[in-house]
Design a protein around this motif. Structure first.
Motif, PDB file in Angstrom:
ATOM      1  N   ALA A  11      11.349  16.947  33.205  1.00  0.00           N
ATOM      2  CA  ALA A  11      12.314  17.902  32.665  1.00  0.00           C
ATOM      3  C   ALA A  11      12.576  18.984  33.703  1.00  0.00           C
ATOM      4  N   TYR A  12      13.825  19.430  33.797  1.00  0.00           N
ATOM      5  CA  TYR A  12      14.167  20.521  34.718  1.00  0.00           C
ATOM      6  C   TYR A  12      13.606  21.819  34.173  1.00  0.00           C
ATOM      7  N   LYS A  13      12.845  22.551  35.011  1.00  0.00           N
ATOM      8  CA  LYS A  13      12.206  23.792  34.560  1.00  0.00           C
ATOM      9  C   LYS A  13      12.724  25.030  35.304  1.00  0.00           C
ATOM     10  N   GLY A  14      13.752  24.867  36.091  1.00  0.00           N
ATOM     11  CA  GLY A  14      14.284  25.997  36.831  1.00  0.00           C
ATOM     12  C   GLY A  14      15.315  26.761  36.010  1.00  0.00           C
ATOM     13  N   LEU A  15      15.906  27.767  36.635  1.00  0.00           N
ATOM     14  CA  LEU A  15      16.964  28.523  35.977  1.00  0.00           C
ATOM     15  C   LEU A  15      18.214  27.666  35.854  1.00  0.00           C
ATOM     16  N   ALA A  16      18.955  27.849  34.766  1.00  0.00           N
ATOM     17  CA  ALA A  16      20.231  27.156  34.617  1.00  0.00           C
ATOM     18  C   ALA A  16      21.241  27.839  35.526  1.00  0.00           C
ATOM     19  N   MET A  17      21.647  27.143  36.586  1.00  0.00           N
ATOM     20  CA  MET A  17      22.497  27.762  37.599  1.00  0.00           C
ATOM     21  C   MET A  17      23.967  27.703  37.200  1.00  0.00           C
ATOM     22  N   GLU A  18      24.284  28.466  36.173  1.00  0.00           N
ATOM     23  CA  GLU A  18      25.658  28.582  35.710  1.00  0.00           C
ATOM     24  C   GLU A  18      25.971  30.062  35.463  1.00  0.00           C
ATOM     25  N   GLU A  55      26.196  16.983  51.389  1.00  0.00           N
ATOM     26  CA  GLU A  55      25.095  17.854  50.998  1.00  0.00           C
ATOM     27  C   GLU A  55      24.904  17.724  49.493  1.00  0.00           C
ATOM     28  N   ILE A  56      23.683  17.408  49.098  1.00  0.00           N
ATOM     29  CA  ILE A  56      23.338  17.245  47.701  1.00  0.00           C
ATOM     30  C   ILE A  56      22.794  18.571  47.194  1.00  0.00           C
ATOM     31  N   ALA A  57      23.397  19.100  46.141  1.00  0.00           N
ATOM     32  CA  ALA A  57      23.049  20.407  45.592  1.00  0.00           C
ATOM     33  C   ALA A  57      23.288  21.527  46.596  1.00  0.00           C
ATOM     34  N   PHE A 101      34.016  19.829  47.349  1.00  0.00           N
ATOM     35  CA  PHE A 101      32.863  20.071  46.485  1.00  0.00           C
ATOM     36  C   PHE A 101      33.131  19.399  45.144  1.00  0.00           C
ATOM     37  N   ARG A 102      32.164  18.587  44.709  1.00  0.00           N
ATOM     38  CA  ARG A 102      32.334  17.813  43.477  1.00  0.00           C
ATOM     39  C   ARG A 102      31.170  18.045  42.528  1.00  0.00           C
ATOM     40  N   TRP A 103      31.443  17.849  41.252  1.00  0.00           N
ATOM     41  CA  TRP A 103      30.391  17.915  40.247  1.00  0.00           C
ATOM     42  C   TRP A 103      29.761  16.537  40.096  1.00  0.00           C
ATOM     43  N   GLY A 104      28.435  16.487  39.986  1.00  0.00           N
ATOM     44  CA  GLY A 104      27.777  15.204  39.788  1.00  0.00           C
ATOM     45  C   GLY A 104      26.265  15.315  39.843  1.00  0.00           C
ATOM     46  N   ASN A 105      25.609  14.227  39.482  1.00  0.00           N
ATOM     47  CA  ASN A 105      24.153  14.149  39.393  1.00  0.00           C
ATOM     48  C   ASN A 105      23.577  13.446  40.612  1.00  0.00           C
ATOM     49  N   ALA A 106      22.523  14.001  41.186  1.00  0.00           N
ATOM     50  CA  ALA A 106      21.904  13.428  42.387  1.00  0.00           C
ATOM     51  C   ALA A 106      21.331  12.045  42.146  1.00  0.00           C
ATOM     52  N   SER A 107      20.962  11.735  40.915  1.00  0.00           N
ATOM     53  CA  SER A 107      20.363  10.432  40.627  1.00  0.00           C
ATOM     54  C   SER A 107      21.404   9.386  40.213  1.00  0.00           C
ATOM     55  N   ASP A 108      22.671   9.769  40.196  1.00  0.00           N
ATOM     56  CA  ASP A 108      23.758   8.836  39.864  1.00  0.00           C
ATOM     57  C   ASP A 108      25.033   9.335  40.534  1.00  0.00           C
ATOM     58  N   LYS A 126      13.029  19.548  44.457  1.00  0.00           N
ATOM     59  CA  LYS A 126      11.926  19.739  43.503  1.00  0.00           C
ATOM     60  C   LYS A 126      12.412  19.903  42.076  1.00  0.00           C
ATOM     61  N   ASN A 127      13.690  20.232  41.877  1.00  0.00           N
ATOM     62  CA  ASN A 127      14.239  20.444  40.541  1.00  0.00           C
ATOM     63  C   ASN A 127      14.890  19.205  39.946  1.00  0.00           C
ATOM     64  N   PHE A 128      15.014  18.137  40.730  1.00  0.00           N
ATOM     65  CA  PHE A 128      15.699  16.954  40.238  1.00  0.00           C
ATOM     66  C   PHE A 128      14.895  16.279  39.124  1.00  0.00           C
ATOM     67  N   SER A 129      15.574  15.886  38.064  1.00  0.00           N
ATOM     68  CA  SER A 129      14.908  15.276  36.920  1.00  0.00           C
ATOM     69  C   SER A 129      14.423  13.858  37.218  1.00  0.00           C
ATOM     70  N   GLU A 130      15.106  13.167  38.127  1.00  0.00           N
ATOM     71  CA  GLU A 130      14.736  11.793  38.479  1.00  0.00           C
ATOM     72  C   GLU A 130      14.623  11.686  40.002  1.00  0.00           C
ATOM     73  N   PRO A 131      13.543  12.199  40.578  1.00  0.00           N
ATOM     74  CA  PRO A 131      13.433  12.298  42.037  1.00  0.00           C
ATOM     75  C   PRO A 131      13.459  10.963  42.777  1.00  0.00           C
ATOM     76  N   VAL A 132      12.807   9.950  42.237  1.00  0.00           N
ATOM     77  CA  VAL A 132      12.804   8.650  42.918  1.00  0.00           C
ATOM     78  C   VAL A 132      14.208   8.057  42.929  1.00  0.00           C
TER      79      VAL A 132
END
Length: 224
Positions: A11-18, A55-57, A101-108, A126-132
């Motif tokens: 689970a993501y435990k960082g601040l919601a960056m919005e 660049e991812i994130a 710059f685009r919106w999207g998920n690093a794991s997809d 370190k904040n990615f929900s699905e690091p592998v």
């Protein structure tokens, strides 16, 4: 014999960056712009002329902008924060740099196979929900021979390492206190060790990579 295990998802435990949090973070990291300039200068030497870079994130987009100043690269940033996508677009337009710059998920990632010569991820892995899955996606979107670099905080960074990092960030007193708290109470707890990163990389087509440890973090170099 010690073994290293990490979860394939968390689970993501960082601040919601919005919204306001994203705006605060953008202003805070602008004070550390020299770090982005130094990183861009270092990595530009590893990217082919005219190469495609992801660049991812990217957050506010500062690294992408500094890299764009150094060469004729085709640069894309992918962030899960819609606020950051908007902020990064405005920052790039302000200095006359054309960056997507685009919106999207690093794991997809919303990109075709073998799209980029180089991918970069800084202070976000370190904040990615699905690091592998995120590492596997880096491999998928790279062209053959392409390189992925991950730069992040390491779990075993000491208090002395953190204080040294803070001294180099040129922060005001309030921002320094907040950043110190964030390092120790949030980022350090979600960060990985070098051994954990090696374990995750081994589960992807990269299989292995080169890890350079220094200061509060590490640089990981992966080649397809």
């Amino acid at each position: 014999m010690n073994t290293v295990k990490t979860k394939s998802s968390k689970a993501y435990k960082g601040l919601a960056m919005e919204g306001a949090i994203a705006s605060w973070y953008s202003k805070l990291t602008l004070k550390d712009i020299n770090r982005h300039k130094l990183m861009a200068s270092q990595l530009a030497k590893k990217i082919p002329a005219g190469g495609s870079v992801l660049e991812i994130a990217p957050g506010p987009g500062y690294f992408c902008i500094e890299l764009a100043k150094l060469g004729d690269y085709k640069i894309t940033g992918l962030d899960i924060s819609k606020s950051f996508v908007e902020i990064a677009h405005k920052n790039a337009a302000r200095v006359g740099k054309k960056i997507e710059f685009r919106w999207g998920n690093a794991s997809d990632m919303p990109f075709e196979n073998e799209t980029f010569d180089f991918t970069f991820c800084q202070a976000a892995f370190k904040n990615f929900s699905e690091p592998v899955k995120a590492i596997a996606e880096m491999y998928r979107v790279l062209k053959p021979g392409g390189v992925s670099v991950i730069v992040d905080m390491r779990h075993d960074a000491t208090s002395e390492d953190i204080e040294h990092e803070l001294r180099g960030m040129n922060l005001g007193r309030v921002d320094e206190i907040m950043t110190r708290w964030t390092f120790k109470q949030m980022l350090l707890k979600t960060a990985y060790s070098a051994a954990e990163m090696e374990f995750m990389i081994a589960q992807t087509p990269f299989d292995k990579g080169k890890i350079d440890v220094g200061g509060i973090g590490f640089q990981i170099w992966l080649q397809k």
